[in-house]
Design an enzyme around this catalytic site. Structure first.
Site, PDB file in Angstrom:
ATOM      1  N   ASP A   1       0.828  -1.209   0.000  1.00 63.77           N
ATOM      2  CA  ASP A   1       0.000   0.000   0.000  1.00 63.77           C
ATOM      3  C   ASP A   1       0.863   1.261   0.000  1.00 63.77           C
ATOM      4  OD1 ASP A   1      -2.100  -1.755   0.271  1.00 63.77           O
ATOM      5  OD2 ASP A   1      -2.925  -0.817   2.063  1.00 63.77           O
ATOM      6  N   ASP A   2       0.266   2.332  -0.469  1.00 63.51           N
ATOM      7  CA  ASP A   2       0.744   3.722  -0.301  1.00 63.51           C
ATOM      8  C   ASP A   2       1.838   4.179  -1.264  1.00 63.51           C
ATOM      9  OD1 ASP A   2      -1.003   3.620   1.795  1.00 63.51           O
ATOM     10  OD2 ASP A   2       0.457   4.020   3.371  1.00 63.51           O
TER      11      ASP A   2
ATOM     12  N   HIS B   1      -5.918   9.725  -0.253  1.00 59.78           N
ATOM     13  CA  HIS B   1      -5.515   9.005   0.966  1.00 59.78           C
ATOM     14  C   HIS B   1      -5.597   9.942   2.176  1.00 59.78           C
ATOM     15  CE1 HIS B   1      -3.089   6.291   3.590  1.00 59.78           C
ATOM     16  NE2 HIS B   1      -3.491   5.358   2.760  1.00 59.78           N
TER      17      HIS B   1
ATOM     18  N   HIS C   1       3.893  -2.275   3.076  1.00 58.73           N
ATOM     19  CA  HIS C   1       3.936  -0.925   2.480  1.00 58.73           C
ATOM     20  C   HIS C   1       5.264  -0.742   1.746  1.00 58.73           C
ATOM     21  CE1 HIS C   1       0.833  -0.509   5.556  1.00 58.73           C
ATOM     22  NE2 HIS C   1       0.365   0.501   4.848  1.00 58.73           N
TER      23      HIS C   1
HETATM   24 ZN   LIG Z   1      -2.753   3.386   2.948  1.00 63.12          ZN
END
Ligand SMILES: [Zn+2]
Length: 231
Positions: free
Chosen positions: A50-51, A105, A196
């Site tokens: 993620d991210d 986000h 992440h």
């Molecule tokens: Zn996130």
């Protein structure tokens, strides 16, 4: 403390409690159907990041995935992808899947009204599809938070919501070995692992996780294989 300070502190605590509960709730599937793991006895897992994309960490993560010859799913943040389009192209070129993790986000995303939320998600989808030239319908809710508005947005946009059953807590645990210990304790057939690709220890965590999976005899498969294949 003044009255205003007390209200801010209490508000902050309430928000933290809400985020904590809602993150748990993604597995409980209180508000919406979310794929969190496959019921199987086969030793297979899917990796998710993620991210990203992140200009420093994502290339290292991609190098490791290539070295171990496995694929993963990258739930990209729209504004990150907008500044790193070449990395998005590389992710796709190297056989990985792209997912929508919202454009902003923003920590207030779960509180958006439906129209604003859908516009945010569509912006991310349009951007990722424009860069990758392929449909992007996998979605991971920011912070893993689900609520009735998010459930409605996902349904109306036709997304497949993806959660996890192994939260590595790599954003909170600073030592890679401790993160991997946590994954080891929770490892089971059909797991979806949340990682992440934006942290200083992202590559170290991944390298040790890949080694762990290899040592334990687990095969890394793509999310679509885990969801669709008879495993
Ligand atoms: Zn996130």
């Amino acid at each position: 403390m003044t009255g205003v300070t007390v209200i801010i502190v209490l508000g902050g605590l309430a928000l933290l409690a809400f985020l904590g509960y809602a993150s748990y709730a993604i597995e409980a599937q209180v508000y919406m159907r979310t794929f969190c793991r496959k019921k199987t006895t086969e030793k297979v897992v899917a990796l998710t990041f993620d991210d990203g994309p992140d200009s420093v960490q994502t290339p290292q993560v991609l190098d490791l995935l290539r070295k171990y010859q496995v694929t993963a799913t990258f739930f990209c943040i729209g504004h990150q992808a907008n500044s790193q389009p070449e990395l998005v192209r590389q992710i796709v070129r190297e056989g990985h899947l792209l997912g929508n993790h919202s454009y902003s986000h923003a920590c207030t995303f779960p509180l958006y009204r439906l129209r604003r939320m859908k516009e945010d998600l569509r912006s991310c989808q349009r951007l990722l599809e424009g860069i990758s030239q392929q449909p992007v319908t996998l979605f991971r809710p920011p912070f893993g938070v689900t609520n009735p508005t998010i459930a409605q947005a996902v349904k109306q946009l036709g997304y497949t919501s993806i959660g996890w059953n192994i939260r590595s807590l790599d954003t909170q645990i600073l030592l890679a070995d401790h993160v991997v210990d946590r994954i080891r304790k929770r490892l089971s057939p059909g797991s979806v692992i949340l990682l992440h690709d934006r942290l200083p220890h992202s590559a170290e965590v991944l390298q040790k996780t890949l080694q762990l999976l290899q040592d334990e005899g687990y095969e890394v498969v793509s999310l679509t294989q885990l969801i669709n294949d008879k495993i």
